[in-house]
Design a protein around this motif. Structure first.
Motif, PDB file in Angstrom:
ATOM      1  N   LYS A 127      -7.568   5.213  -6.448  1.00  0.00           N
ATOM      2  CA  LYS A 127      -8.738   4.854  -7.249  1.00  0.00           C
ATOM      3  C   LYS A 127      -9.744   5.995  -7.273  1.00  0.00           C
ATOM      4  O   LYS A 127     -10.333   6.301  -8.313  1.00  0.00           O
ATOM      5  N   GLU A 128      -9.929   6.650  -6.144  1.00  0.00           N
ATOM      6  CA  GLU A 128     -10.911   7.739  -6.046  1.00  0.00           C
ATOM      7  C   GLU A 128     -10.537   8.933  -6.921  1.00  0.00           C
ATOM      8  O   GLU A 128     -11.421   9.634  -7.414  1.00  0.00           O
ATOM      9  N   ILE A 129      -9.249   9.156  -7.101  1.00  0.00           N
ATOM     10  CA  ILE A 129      -8.845  10.289  -7.943  1.00  0.00           C
ATOM     11  C   ILE A 129      -8.596   9.839  -9.380  1.00  0.00           C
ATOM     12  O   ILE A 129      -7.981  10.556 -10.159  1.00  0.00           O
ATOM     13  N   GLU A 130      -9.074   8.642  -9.679  1.00  0.00           N
ATOM     14  CA  GLU A 130      -9.051   8.103 -11.039  1.00  0.00           C
ATOM     15  C   GLU A 130      -7.647   7.806 -11.547  1.00  0.00           C
ATOM     16  O   GLU A 130      -7.311   8.052 -12.712  1.00  0.00           O
ATOM     17  N   PHE A 131      -6.817   7.246 -10.653  1.00  0.00           N
ATOM     18  CA  PHE A 131      -5.500   6.775 -11.037  1.00  0.00           C
ATOM     19  C   PHE A 131      -5.323   5.325 -10.603  1.00  0.00           C
ATOM     20  O   PHE A 131      -4.300   4.935 -10.049  1.00  0.00           O
ATOM     21  N   ALA A 132      -6.354   4.540 -10.887  1.00  0.00           N
ATOM     22  CA  ALA A 132      -6.352   3.136 -10.499  1.00  0.00           C
ATOM     23  C   ALA A 132      -5.220   2.360 -11.157  1.00  0.00           C
ATOM     24  O   ALA A 132      -4.738   1.361 -10.597  1.00  0.00           O
ATOM     25  N   HIS A 133      -4.774   2.815 -12.311  1.00  0.00           N
ATOM     26  CA  HIS A 133      -3.694   2.103 -13.004  1.00  0.00           C
ATOM     27  C   HIS A 133      -2.398   2.094 -12.207  1.00  0.00           C
ATOM     28  O   HIS A 133      -1.496   1.281 -12.473  1.00  0.00           O
ATOM     29  N   ALA A 134      -2.276   2.997 -11.224  1.00  0.00           N
ATOM     30  CA  ALA A 134      -1.037   3.094 -10.450  1.00  0.00           C
ATOM     31  C   ALA A 134      -1.124   2.405  -9.098  1.00  0.00           C
ATOM     32  O   ALA A 134      -0.172   2.474  -8.315  1.00  0.00           O
ATOM     33  N   THR A 135      -2.251   1.743  -8.817  1.00  0.00           N
ATOM     34  CA  THR A 135      -2.423   1.164  -7.471  1.00  0.00           C
ATOM     35  C   THR A 135      -1.381   0.092  -7.172  1.00  0.00           C
ATOM     36  O   THR A 135      -0.928  -0.044  -6.031  1.00  0.00           O
ATOM     37  N   GLY A 136      -0.998  -0.701  -8.166  1.00  0.00           N
ATOM     38  CA  GLY A 136       0.012  -1.730  -7.938  1.00  0.00           C
ATOM     39  C   GLY A 136       1.342  -1.133  -7.545  1.00  0.00           C
ATOM     40  O   GLY A 136       2.019  -1.613  -6.617  1.00  0.00           O
ATOM     41  N   LEU A 137       1.749  -0.073  -8.228  1.00  0.00           N
ATOM     42  CA  LEU A 137       3.000   0.614  -7.926  1.00  0.00           C
ATOM     43  C   LEU A 137       2.952   1.232  -6.528  1.00  0.00           C
ATOM     44  O   LEU A 137       3.903   1.090  -5.745  1.00  0.00           O
ATOM     45  N   ILE A 138       1.855   1.902  -6.224  1.00  0.00           N
ATOM     46  CA  ILE A 138       1.711   2.549  -4.920  1.00  0.00           C
ATOM     47  C   ILE A 138       1.765   1.503  -3.812  1.00  0.00           C
ATOM     48  O   ILE A 138       2.463   1.682  -2.797  1.00  0.00           O
ATOM     49  N   ASN A 139       1.056   0.425  -3.977  1.00  0.00           N
ATOM     50  CA  ASN A 139       1.014  -0.642  -2.987  1.00  0.00           C
ATOM     51  C   ASN A 139       2.411  -1.228  -2.762  1.00  0.00           C
ATOM     52  O   ASN A 139       2.840  -1.443  -1.620  1.00  0.00           O
ATOM     53  N   ALA A 140       3.148  -1.480  -3.842  1.00  0.00           N
ATOM     54  CA  ALA A 140       4.466  -2.096  -3.735  1.00  0.00           C
ATOM     55  C   ALA A 140       5.451  -1.192  -2.990  1.00  0.00           C
ATOM     56  O   ALA A 140       6.213  -1.641  -2.121  1.00  0.00           O
ATOM     57  N   ILE A 141       5.445   0.095  -3.319  1.00  0.00           N
ATOM     58  CA  ILE A 141       6.377   1.027  -2.669  1.00  0.00           C
ATOM     59  C   ILE A 141       6.061   1.168  -1.184  1.00  0.00           C
ATOM     60  O   ILE A 141       6.963   1.120  -0.329  1.00  0.00           O
ATOM     61  N   LEU A 142       4.786   1.322  -0.851  1.00  0.00           N
ATOM     62  CA  LEU A 142       4.419   1.506   0.552  1.00  0.00           C
ATOM     63  C   LEU A 142       4.697   0.250   1.367  1.00  0.00           C
ATOM     64  O   LEU A 142       5.122   0.329   2.533  1.00  0.00           O
ATOM     65  N   ARG A 143       4.468  -0.919   0.809  1.00  0.00           N
ATOM     66  CA  ARG A 143       4.750  -2.160   1.525  1.00  0.00           C
ATOM     67  C   ARG A 143       6.249  -2.327   1.770  1.00  0.00           C
ATOM     68  O   ARG A 143       6.672  -2.819   2.819  1.00  0.00           O
ATOM     69  N   LYS A 144       7.050  -1.926   0.798  1.00  0.00           N
ATOM     70  CA  LYS A 144       8.504  -1.998   0.967  1.00  0.00           C
ATOM     71  C   LYS A 144       8.959  -1.136   2.135  1.00  0.00           C
ATOM     72  O   LYS A 144       9.784  -1.555   2.955  1.00  0.00           O
ATOM     73  N   VAL A 145       8.417   0.062   2.230  1.00  0.00           N
ATOM     74  CA  VAL A 145       8.779   0.975   3.321  1.00  0.00           C
ATOM     75  C   VAL A 145       8.258   0.466   4.653  1.00  0.00           C
ATOM     76  O   VAL A 145       8.938   0.558   5.689  1.00  0.00           O
ATOM     77  N   ALA A 146       7.059  -0.106   4.658  1.00  0.00           N
ATOM     78  CA  ALA A 146       6.454  -0.594   5.904  1.00  0.00           C
ATOM     79  C   ALA A 146       7.243  -1.726   6.537  1.00  0.00           C
ATOM     80  O   ALA A 146       7.161  -1.952   7.749  1.00  0.00           O
ATOM     81  N   LYS A 147       8.037  -2.443   5.753  1.00  0.00           N
ATOM     82  CA  LYS A 147       8.822  -3.551   6.289  1.00  0.00           C
ATOM     83  C   LYS A 147       9.968  -3.061   7.170  1.00  0.00           C
ATOM     84  O   LYS A 147      10.404  -3.774   8.072  1.00  0.00           O
ATOM     85  N   ASN A 148      10.449  -1.857   6.930  1.00  0.00           N
ATOM     86  CA  ASN A 148      11.565  -1.321   7.713  1.00  0.00           C
ATOM     87  C   ASN A 148      11.452   0.196   7.806  1.00  0.00           C
ATOM     88  O   ASN A 148      12.279   0.936   7.259  1.00  0.00           O
ATOM     89  N   PRO A 149      10.429   0.681   8.496  1.00  0.00           N
ATOM     90  CA  PRO A 149      10.201   2.135   8.519  1.00  0.00           C
ATOM     91  C   PRO A 149      11.335   2.922   9.169  1.00  0.00           C
ATOM     92  O   PRO A 149      11.623   4.050   8.746  1.00  0.00           O
ATOM     93  N   SER A 150      11.981   2.366  10.193  1.00  0.00           N
ATOM     94  CA  SER A 150      13.059   3.097  10.864  1.00  0.00           C
ATOM     95  C   SER A 150      14.221   3.360   9.913  1.00  0.00           C
ATOM     96  O   SER A 150      14.848   4.424   9.948  1.00  0.00           O
ATOM     97  N   LYS A 151      14.518   2.393   9.035  1.00  0.00           N
ATOM     98  CA  LYS A 151      15.582   2.558   8.051  1.00  0.00           C
ATOM     99  C   LYS A 151      15.263   3.703   7.094  1.00  0.00           C
ATOM    100  O   LYS A 151      16.117   4.575   6.836  1.00  0.00           O
ATOM    101  N   PHE A 152      14.039   3.712   6.603  1.00  0.00           N
ATOM    102  CA  PHE A 152      13.680   4.743   5.624  1.00  0.00           C
ATOM    103  C   PHE A 152      13.457   6.098   6.282  1.00  0.00           C
ATOM    104  O   PHE A 152      13.711   7.137   5.661  1.00  0.00           O
ATOM    105  N   ARG A 153      13.012   6.113   7.521  1.00  0.00           N
ATOM    106  CA  ARG A 153      12.879   7.379   8.252  1.00  0.00           C
ATOM    107  C   ARG A 153      14.270   7.998   8.461  1.00  0.00           C
ATOM    108  O   ARG A 153      14.457   9.212   8.273  1.00  0.00           O
TER     109      ARG A 153
END
Length: 529
Positions: A127-153
């Motif tokens: 939002k601060e860099i004026e790309f608020a339209h992408a916040t939903g996408l960013i949130n979804a991808i990061l939450r997916k990774v946070a559910k199983n970080p060892s797998k993605f690492r």
């Protein structure tokens, strides 16, 4: 160190594939500032030019996290980018959005930042860099990774984190070491210190560090050289180089007496250059002295592409040392120490005025400027020149200038793609392009062909790069020797405990967390025509 016409080690040609819209504006949250710094790097600015502005814009308490986030994201950049491509349903073309997500992934997978903090703050950064339209996408991808970080690492760590063209070239050059090498390039490099031998010993400074509660190990590198004297009989000579490897990276202002010049930060493999040149000069002078009784001889040394002056300073430290085994004196059998040279003339050149200033700054801290040498009654004349090594000729602007060779030794710390120091400068993997290699190889050849005629018969040229690409190293040397019939490669013997033997010279690879950087060394001698 980095003489260039078409680009330098840390100032690569701009990568025209990326055109982020964000300029380097240092405001906003810590993550926003890191994102903007990464965008600037993708748009052609070097890490060295943007790191200080980033850190200087932050409160002391935020600097450590910002530094870790920036460097970690850069080191894992290409692996994170490939992971991101597998996480998105559709291609993400906006560089700002991709960069923001990769900063979030670095926090979740490598820095172990709490999930809620990493996700929330990264989304807010968009939002601060004026790309608020992408916040939903960013949130979804990061939450997916946070559910199983060892797998993605594990997925992220499976392969290299390099541009594919560079990984392919390393596979061609170093097939046996490829896996270790590409993984090693993703790690932080250790911090090494060079101790000023004119002031104290490595052992004594290690004790000073211990007193300051800084742990360090002594590292000793041994070099063996197969030299040919005036009788043309080959002799083996060895030398050792000692430095310190710190257990943890430490701010220089915390190092005892650093401001007084007792120590310098320098990679261990970079510390090989000056002692090697000193050793071969001693051999050359000893051979010449056996043929003549003249002891009033001067030696002239050239440090080409000298900035920022680390190897030059090391040279001057050795020349200023009280150790009688160095250049000025040698003791044979029961004889008293006799001078091999009455004076040393040392010329250093680099083609950028700001980098010349860095040489002077380093020499001033180490008390090695010409005035300091004169006050200490050292027979050393230092001349620093701003000049292009592809065209510079010694004495060219003097009325009495001749084309006669004048140098007894030349250290060429050649321009290169700097692929051997990616651990310290991870922006290199973003800034470099495949086309840079050809340009750099041509530049190296131009410098070599210009400097070689200025070397005396019997003199030595030490060719050094911080590249791990054979085109810039052993293949460059093979081409040069095939062109110059008066160039002979000096063999490094099995006594060397560093690097990998090549057909010409030796190659150091940054394989593990305790090793030095990826330097290449080749020693050439000029024969009489």
């Amino acid at each position: 160190m980095r003489q260039t016409s078409t680009g330098s080690r840390n100032n690569a040609p701009r990568n025209n594939k990326l055109k982020p819209s964000s300029n380097l504006i240092m405001n906003g949250s810590v993550r926003v500032r890191v994102i903007r710094t990464l965008l600037a790097i993708q748009n052609g600015q070097s890490l060295s030019s943007v790191l200080d502005p980033l850190l200087n814009s932050l409160h002391d308490g935020d600097k450590g996290f910002a530094h870790a986030l920036l460097l970690t994201t850069l080191r894992q950049w290409h692996a994170l980018a490939r992971l991101l491509d597998t996480l998105a349903d559709n291609p993400i073309d906006e560089v700002e959005v991709r960069t923001t997500i990769q900063v979030g992934l670095a926090q979740l997978l490598y820095l172990e930042v709490a999930d809620h903090a990493a996700i929330h703050e990264t989304v807010e950064s968009a939002k601060e860099i004026e790309f608020a339209h992408a916040t939903g996408l960013i949130n979804a991808i990061l939450r997916k990774v946070a559910k199983n970080p060892s797998k993605f690492r594990k997925k992220c760590d499976k392969k290299h984190s390099l541009p594919n063209w560079l990984a392919y070239q390393l596979k061609q050059d170093w097939s046996e070491q490829y896996d270790e090498l590409t993984q090693g390039l993703r790690q932080a490099a250790p911090m090494f210190l060079r101790v000023n031998s004119a002031v104290t010993s490595v052992e004594d400074y290690q004790q000073s560090l211990c007193g300051a509660e800084i742990d360090a190990d002594i590292v000793e590198l041994t070099s063996g050289l197969q030299l040919t004297g005036s009788s043309e009989a080959a002799t083996t000579t060895t030398l050792s180089t000692k430095g310190l490897r710190l257990h943890q990276t430490t701010a220089v202002n915390a190092l005892p007496h650093f401001a007084e010049g007792i120590a310098s930060v320098q990679d261990m493999h970079a510390q090989l250059a000056a002692p090697i040149v000193n050793k071969v000069l001693m051999a050359k002078l000893s051979a010449e002295k056996s043929d003549t009784e003249n002891t009033n001889n001067e030696i002239h040394i050239l440090d080409a592409c000298a900035a920022p002056g680390g190897k030059l300073a090391h040279w001057l430290e050795l020349l200023s040392s009280n150790d009688s085994s160095l250049l000025f004196h040698v003791k044979q059998d029961d004889e008293e120490a006799k001078p091999l040279a009455s004076k040393v003339k040392l010329t250093a050149i680099d083609n950028e005025a700001p980098r010349i200033e860095r040489i002077y700054d380093n020499l001033q801290r180490l008390n090695l400027k010409q005035q300091d040498l004169e006050q200490a009654e050292k027979n050393i004349a230092l001349n620093v020149v701003c000049a292009d090594a592809t065209r510079w000729q010694h004495g060219k602007n003097k009325k009495a200038a001749t084309n006669e060779p004048v140098f007894d030794a030349i250290l060429l710390d050649s321009p290169c793609t700097a692929t051997g120091v990616i651990r310290r400068h991870p922006d290199i993997s973003i800034l470099r392009t495949e086309e840079d290699i050809e340009q750099t190889v041509l530049l190296q050849a131009d410098i070599l062909h210009n400097l070689w005629p200025q070397l005396k018969a019997g003199g030595y040229l030490l060719y050094v790069t911080c590249s791990i690409l054979k085109q810039e190293n052993v293949l460059q040397m093979q081409d040069f020797i095939s062109y110059h019939n008066d160039a002979v490669a000096i063999e490094f013997t099995e006594d060397c405990n560093w690097g990998i033997a090549q057909e010409i010279g030796r190659q150091c690879l940054p394989i593990d967390s305790e090793s030095g950087d990826g330097f290449y060394y080749a020693l050439l001698q000029k024969t009489a025509e």
